[in-house]
Scaffold this motif. Structure first.
Motif, PDB file in Angstrom:
ATOM      1  N   LEU A   2     -30.236   1.589 -34.123  1.00 25.67           N
ATOM      2  CA  LEU A   2     -30.266   2.940 -33.366  1.00 25.67           C
ATOM      3  C   LEU A   2     -30.053   4.434 -33.983  1.00 25.67           C
ATOM      4  O   LEU A   2     -30.303   5.271 -33.310  1.00 25.67           O
ATOM      5  N   LYS A   3     -29.732   4.418 -35.262  1.00 25.59           N
ATOM      6  CA  LYS A   3     -29.579   5.601 -36.044  1.00 25.59           C
ATOM      7  C   LYS A   3     -30.772   6.394 -36.215  1.00 25.59           C
ATOM      8  O   LYS A   3     -30.429   7.646 -36.400  1.00 25.59           O
ATOM      9  N   ASN A   4     -31.828   6.058 -36.041  1.00 30.63           N
ATOM     10  CA  ASN A   4     -32.966   6.812 -36.228  1.00 30.63           C
ATOM     11  C   ASN A   4     -33.891   7.027 -35.024  1.00 30.63           C
ATOM     12  O   ASN A   4     -35.124   7.123 -35.045  1.00 30.63           O
ATOM     13  N   VAL A   5     -33.079   6.791 -33.868  1.00 31.96           N
ATOM     14  CA  VAL A   5     -33.873   6.990 -32.599  1.00 31.96           C
ATOM     15  C   VAL A   5     -33.745   8.387 -32.100  1.00 31.96           C
ATOM     16  O   VAL A   5     -32.769   9.115 -32.209  1.00 31.96           O
ATOM     17  N   THR A   6     -34.929   8.712 -31.475  1.00 25.17           N
ATOM     18  CA  THR A   6     -35.175  10.153 -30.770  1.00 25.17           C
ATOM     19  C   THR A   6     -35.671   9.904 -29.464  1.00 25.17           C
ATOM     20  O   THR A   6     -36.672   9.245 -29.282  1.00 25.17           O
ATOM     21  N   ALA A   7     -34.649  10.205 -28.430  1.00 21.72           N
ATOM     22  CA  ALA A   7     -35.143  10.113 -26.974  1.00 21.72           C
ATOM     23  C   ALA A   7     -35.412  11.503 -26.565  1.00 21.72           C
ATOM     24  O   ALA A   7     -34.554  12.469 -26.524  1.00 21.72           O
ATOM     25  N   VAL A  47     -38.621   7.766 -24.371  1.00 19.79           N
ATOM     26  CA  VAL A  47     -38.212   8.460 -23.168  1.00 19.79           C
ATOM     27  C   VAL A  47     -36.893   8.615 -22.814  1.00 19.79           C
ATOM     28  O   VAL A  47     -36.192   9.590 -22.828  1.00 19.79           O
ATOM     29  N   VAL A  48     -36.111   7.476 -22.475  1.00 18.62           N
ATOM     30  CA  VAL A  48     -34.691   7.345 -22.255  1.00 18.62           C
ATOM     31  C   VAL A  48     -33.952   6.409 -23.101  1.00 18.62           C
ATOM     32  O   VAL A  48     -34.423   5.425 -23.505  1.00 18.62           O
ATOM     33  N   CYS A  49     -32.747   7.014 -23.559  1.00 19.00           N
ATOM     34  CA  CYS A  49     -31.874   6.143 -24.198  1.00 19.00           C
ATOM     35  C   CYS A  49     -30.283   5.973 -23.516  1.00 19.00           C
ATOM     36  O   CYS A  49     -30.023   7.116 -23.255  1.00 19.00           O
ATOM     37  N   MET A  50     -29.890   4.924 -23.202  1.00 11.18           N
ATOM     38  CA  MET A  50     -28.555   4.842 -22.326  1.00 11.18           C
ATOM     39  C   MET A  50     -27.372   4.790 -23.576  1.00 11.18           C
ATOM     40  O   MET A  50     -26.347   4.695 -23.055  1.00 11.18           O
ATOM     41  N   GLN A  51     -27.867   5.069 -24.965  1.00 11.40           N
ATOM     42  CA  GLN A  51     -26.612   4.918 -25.559  1.00 11.40           C
ATOM     43  C   GLN A  51     -26.175   6.141 -26.365  1.00 11.40           C
ATOM     44  O   GLN A  51     -26.940   7.187 -26.023  1.00 11.40           O
ATOM     45  N   ASN A  52     -25.223   6.329 -26.642  1.00  4.90           N
ATOM     46  CA  ASN A  52     -24.553   7.717 -27.224  1.00  4.90           C
ATOM     47  C   ASN A  52     -25.324   7.646 -28.702  1.00  4.90           C
ATOM     48  O   ASN A  52     -24.703   7.442 -29.650  1.00  4.90           O
ATOM     49  N   LEU A  53     -26.464   8.331 -28.979  1.00  5.62           N
ATOM     50  CA  LEU A  53     -26.974   8.331 -30.206  1.00  5.62           C
ATOM     51  C   LEU A  53     -26.196   9.577 -31.086  1.00  5.62           C
ATOM     52  O   LEU A  53     -26.062   8.909 -32.321  1.00  5.62           O
ATOM     53  N   GLU A  54     -25.539  10.180 -30.677  1.00  6.58           N
ATOM     54  CA  GLU A  54     -24.823  11.290 -31.629  1.00  6.58           C
ATOM     55  C   GLU A  54     -23.658  10.354 -32.301  1.00  6.58           C
ATOM     56  O   GLU A  54     -23.366  10.612 -33.519  1.00  6.58           O
ATOM     57  N   ALA A  55     -22.962   9.529 -31.361  1.00  2.00           N
ATOM     58  CA  ALA A  55     -21.742   8.755 -32.062  1.00  2.00           C
ATOM     59  C   ALA A  55     -22.541   7.559 -33.046  1.00  2.00           C
ATOM     60  O   ALA A  55     -21.721   7.222 -34.063  1.00  2.00           O
ATOM     61  N   GLN A  88     -25.045   7.786 -34.664  1.00  2.00           N
ATOM     62  CA  GLN A  88     -25.715   8.339 -35.963  1.00  2.00           C
ATOM     63  C   GLN A  88     -24.380   8.780 -36.967  1.00  2.00           C
ATOM     64  O   GLN A  88     -24.473   8.991 -38.209  1.00  2.00           O
ATOM     65  N   LYS A  89     -23.253   9.149 -36.285  1.00  3.05           N
ATOM     66  CA  LYS A  89     -22.244   9.717 -36.904  1.00  3.05           C
ATOM     67  C   LYS A  89     -21.257   8.452 -37.570  1.00  3.05           C
ATOM     68  O   LYS A  89     -20.658   8.638 -38.684  1.00  3.05           O
ATOM     69  N   TYR A  90     -20.979   7.432 -36.717  1.00  3.09           N
ATOM     70  CA  TYR A  90     -20.071   6.558 -37.017  1.00  3.09           C
ATOM     71  C   TYR A  90     -20.682   5.163 -37.364  1.00  3.09           C
ATOM     72  O   TYR A  90     -19.959   4.200 -38.045  1.00  3.09           O
ATOM     73  N   ASN A  91     -21.931   4.870 -37.278  1.00  2.77           N
ATOM     74  CA  ASN A  91     -22.507   3.817 -37.593  1.00  2.77           C
ATOM     75  C   ASN A  91     -24.017   3.928 -37.775  1.00  2.77           C
ATOM     76  O   ASN A  91     -24.889   3.522 -37.566  1.00  2.77           O
ATOM     77  N   ARG A  92     -23.928   4.087 -39.459  1.00  2.87           N
ATOM     78  CA  ARG A  92     -25.092   4.452 -39.976  1.00  2.87           C
ATOM     79  C   ARG A  92     -25.844   3.406 -40.357  1.00  2.87           C
ATOM     80  O   ARG A  92     -27.276   3.405 -40.885  1.00  2.87           O
TER      81      ARG A  92
END
Length: 333
Positions: free
Chosen positions: A303-308, A285-293, A295-299
């Motif tokens: 958390l790289k495969n999280v969809t919220a 439901v909710v993620c308090m992290q910057n998932l875009e960053a 997935q881009k910088y920390n593969r």
């Protein structure tokens, strides 16, 4: 309230998600394609007859619609109010009815049926995904309260979140999702479609929190996947030795309610990997992290495969977390 359809509104229009409303009216989780009866459609049309705003009927995920029902949208009693019907699957409309629509001056383009030319330009600037996310934001906001609303807390004080090991200025209590059948259905339906549209291969669902287990239990039933429940609150060594259910070579999808700093998902990922499994995706439901960053910088992040359904940047709320209590101990009485 239960007899009223869900209508998602903004200053431009009102959207009626037909799939959700039919499930709501029938009081059942008919996932995987919902047939639309004439009686149920009339129930939705009754809402439109006195509306003064643009109405968008969203037919996404509807399994079958009789041409007679589309014909009702061309009738004078609703045509002035209904701007478009959003249709993902063009097979819902027969070729014969397409010809009838052309004779009536009704346009169809890329799955959008335009019933009124005066709305055409406005419709191009409306994103349904944004409207649906606004509803998610509204639901999450209703689960939030300040610590000062609890007995013994002062204004501005941060409270300790034992599940994450951090301090926060407010509480997001997602157990409140289950206080409302309407909200529970909406959230589960959104997650269901995210998982189906991902279309990845996996063997099991796994959850690591009480709310995650509650949501995962519903998804387990409708996706026909077994749910494993991990108590991440225990010591890692204990759960490692107690988890013969995790099978080597199997793929797991993690279901969560809220990710704060990501401790639970990191432990779950490590545990499943240690047992020879693979956590291929996480939905919640909710993620308090910057998932875009991430997935881009920390593969290599768990958390790289999280969809919220909604992330912190889209919540538009004053929610702060801190590793240390920002309130000086000497300032407390």
């Amino acid at each position: 309230m239960m007899n009223e359809p869900l209508v998602i509104k903004n200053e431009k229009c009102s959207v009626i998600p037909i799939e959700y409303n039919i499930m709501l009216k029938q009081n059942q989780y008919s996932f995987g394609g919902v047939p639309l009866s004439e009686k149920d459609f009339e129930w939705l049309l009754d809402y439109c007859k006195d509306s003064k705003s643009l109405i968008i009927f969203d037919f996404s995920y509807i399994e079958f619609v009789d041409d007679r029902l589309f014909q009702k949208l061309t009738e004078s009693r609703v045509r002035d109010n209904v701007g478009i019907a959003h249709i993902k699957d063009n097979k819902l409309i027969s070729k014969e009815f397409y010809h009838e629509m052309e004779d009536e001056g009704i346009m169809e383009e890329n799955g959008i049926v335009y019933f009124s030319n005066k709305y055409t330009e406005m419709i191009k600037n409306i994103g349904l995904d944004g409207l649906y996310q606004e509803k998610i934001r509204e639901i999450v906001h209703m689960t939030m309260e300040s610590w000062e609303s609890m007995s013994g807390w002062k204004s501005g004080e941060y409270g300790y979140l034992s599940s994450s090991g951090v301090y926060s200025n407010k509480i997001i209590d997602l157990k409140k999702l289950f206080y409302s059948h309407r909200d529970t259905l909406y959230i589960v339906l959104q997650l269901y479609h995210r998982i189906k549209e991902w279309d990845g291969k996996y063997d099991y669902l796994v959850a690591t929190s009480k709310n995650g287990v509650a949501i995962g239990s519903i998804l387990s039933d409708i996706l026909h996947k077994e749910l494993l429940c991990l108590n991440i609150g225990q010591m890692f060594e204990e759960i490692y030795n107690m988890m013969p259910a995790i099978k080597k070579g199997k793929k797991y999808v993690h279901i969560f309610d809220m990710i704060c700093i990501g401790s639970e998902i990191k432990v779950a990922n490590a545990l499943i990997s240690a047992k020879g499994g693979e956590m291929v995706k996480s939905f919640g439901v909710v993620c308090m992290q910057n998932l875009e960053a991430i997935q881009k910088y920390n593969r290599f992040s768990a958390l790289k495969n999280v969809t919220a359904l909604i992330e912190y940047k889209d919540l538009k709320m004053d929610y702060m977390i801190s590793l240390d209590n920002p309130i000086n101990e000497g300032d407390k009485n």
